[in-house]
Design an enzyme around this catalytic site. Structure first.
Site, PDB file in Angstrom:
ATOM      1  N   ASP A 248       0.618 -13.953 -36.226  1.00 18.97           N
ATOM      2  CA  ASP A 248       1.814 -14.281 -36.990  1.00 18.97           C
ATOM      3  C   ASP A 248       2.797 -13.130 -36.835  1.00 18.97           C
ATOM      4  OD1 ASP A 248       2.411 -16.490 -39.409  1.00 18.97           O
ATOM      5  OD2 ASP A 248       3.635 -14.681 -39.500  1.00 18.97           O
ATOM      6  N   CYS A 341       5.245 -29.428 -40.909  1.00 15.74           N
ATOM      7  CA  CYS A 341       5.037 -30.243 -42.108  1.00 15.74           C
ATOM      8  C   CYS A 341       6.376 -30.851 -42.513  1.00 15.74           C
ATOM      9  CB  CYS A 341       4.409 -29.433 -43.249  1.00 15.74           C
ATOM     10  SG  CYS A 341       5.320 -27.954 -43.726  1.00 15.74           S
TER      11      CYS A 341
END
Length: 387
Positions: A248, A341
């Site tokens: 990340d 999402c």
């Protein structure tokens, strides 16, 4: 606290949010100053606040205003509650309603009735077509709590039995063979042995179903490129024997992943941006990219009202940049998976088409769009193969 006192507390929290505090910060600030509030009181106030956040525009219309008092009035009217009993002025209840407040309010219309920003409705409708209204209405309700059974540690039946020790009732969910919906006592999950011992993880059913569709490389190298907390890293590790890596751009987001992996019986190597340069290539790279979150606004409703046209444009640029960087991390014949999402085509199908059109050495193998009506959050995933 009485039910009316909880309404007053929610009004105060909503006013803090209106003046710029994030919802979690506003709730924490209130809780610190309300030592008298028990766990059930704090949960009830939180529920009020998030019910309003999901339905802000319709609550404002029904309550005749945009301050905390009007929003809670609108919510109570929508729920069919006894408004006069809540606004009694007795004890710690809100002050009685003035004649103007009693007369104010009207039924929401158009995008307000669907609790969407006005600017977003045309894009929402063009993205979802016949599913547009149903998806918007689904985002007005609370999301179910889902668990992922860690097959490295337990079967579905074994996990359900341990959860039931604390009265946590679950049922399998058809979206994924590892998904369980919590039917009763969801707030006890974090204290249950099944969670503490790594038998289950909190993870939405659609997120699990997305991982189920990935072509996992047995014995290969797998990179979770935008790992965040690492939920999908652990889900993949439970399904296939491979080498797992998590990256990340903000390594702080992964700080809990080593402990979670150890608890789950999985091995995941963390890669900082500097480490990634020397890590070589991978058989599968999953990019769960930053997005509007429009598929999960039931859980994080603030995002609905913070999203703007400019922010959406910036997110689409970021997504394209992530795909462009991640493709170079995939071996010849390897797979790149792109997920969000979101339910918006600008972040999903449009990005997939753009990627394939600009990269002729890649072909799209699969894509899937999950909607709230499927039972979980809204999720999208496209799978590409390097030719």
């Amino acid at each position: 606290m009485t039910p009316a006192a909880r309404v007053q507390a929610a009004i105060e929290v909503l006013d803090r949010i209106i003046f710029g505090d994030a919802a979690e910060k506003a709730l924490t600030t209130w809780a610190r100053g309300a030592r008298y509030a028990g766990s059930k009181d704090r949960a009830a106030v939180r529920d009020h606040v998030f019910d309003v956040l999901r339905c802000w525009r319709s609550c404002a219309a029904l309550g005749g205003g945009d301050d905390g008092r009007a929003l809670m009035l609108g919510l109570l009217r929508a729920q069919g509650g006894d408004v006069s009993a809540m606004f009694s002025g007795e004890g710690h209840a809100p002050e009685p309603l003035a004649d103007a407040e009693l007369a104010a309010g009207e039924a929401p219309q158009g995008a307000a009735a669907l609790d969407l920003p006005e600017w977003l409705w045309p894009l929402w409708h063009s993205s979802l077509g016949d599913h547009a209204e149903a998806t918007a209405l689904a985002q007005r309700a609370r999301a179910d709590v889902f668990l992922r059974v860690n097959l490295l540690a337990a079967t579905m039946d074994e996990a359900a039995t341990v959860l039931a020790e604390d009265g946590i009732v679950t049922e399998p969910h058809p979206l994924s063979p590892t998904a369980m919906r919590v039917v009763e006592n969801a707030r006890r999950v974090h204290q249950n042995r099944a969670y503490l011992d790594g038998l289950v993880e909190l993870q939405d059913a659609a997120s699990q179903a997305l991982v189920d569709r990935l072509p996992m490389p047995e014995g290969g190298r797998v990179l979770d490129y935008c790992a965040g907390g690492g939920g999908k890293s652990l889900a993949m590790a439970a399904l296939c024997c491979a080498q797992y890596f998590a990256h990340d751009i903000d390594v702080r987001r992964m700080k809990d992943l080593p402990d979670r992996a150890e608890r789950a019986g999985a091995r995941v190597q963390l890669l900082s941006p500097a480490d990634l340069k020397a890590a070589g290539q991978f058989d599968l790279v999953l990019c769960d990219a930053p997005c509007s979150g429009s598929g999960s606004w039931r859980r994080a409703p603030e995002g609905k009202w913070l999203l703007s046209e400019e922010r959406l444009h910036d997110l689409c640029d970021i997504q394209a940049q992530i795909l462009d960087k991640a493709k170079d991390l995939v071996i010849d014949g390897g797979v790149l998976a792109y997920a969000t999402c979101s339910v918006l085509s600008a972040e999903n199908q449009d990005q997939s088409l753009k990627f394939v059109s600009e990269n002729p050495d890649w072909q799209q193998l699969d894509q899937v769009q999950f909607l709230p009506e499927d039972g979980g959050d809204g999720f999208y995933c496209a799978v590409f193969k390097r030719i």
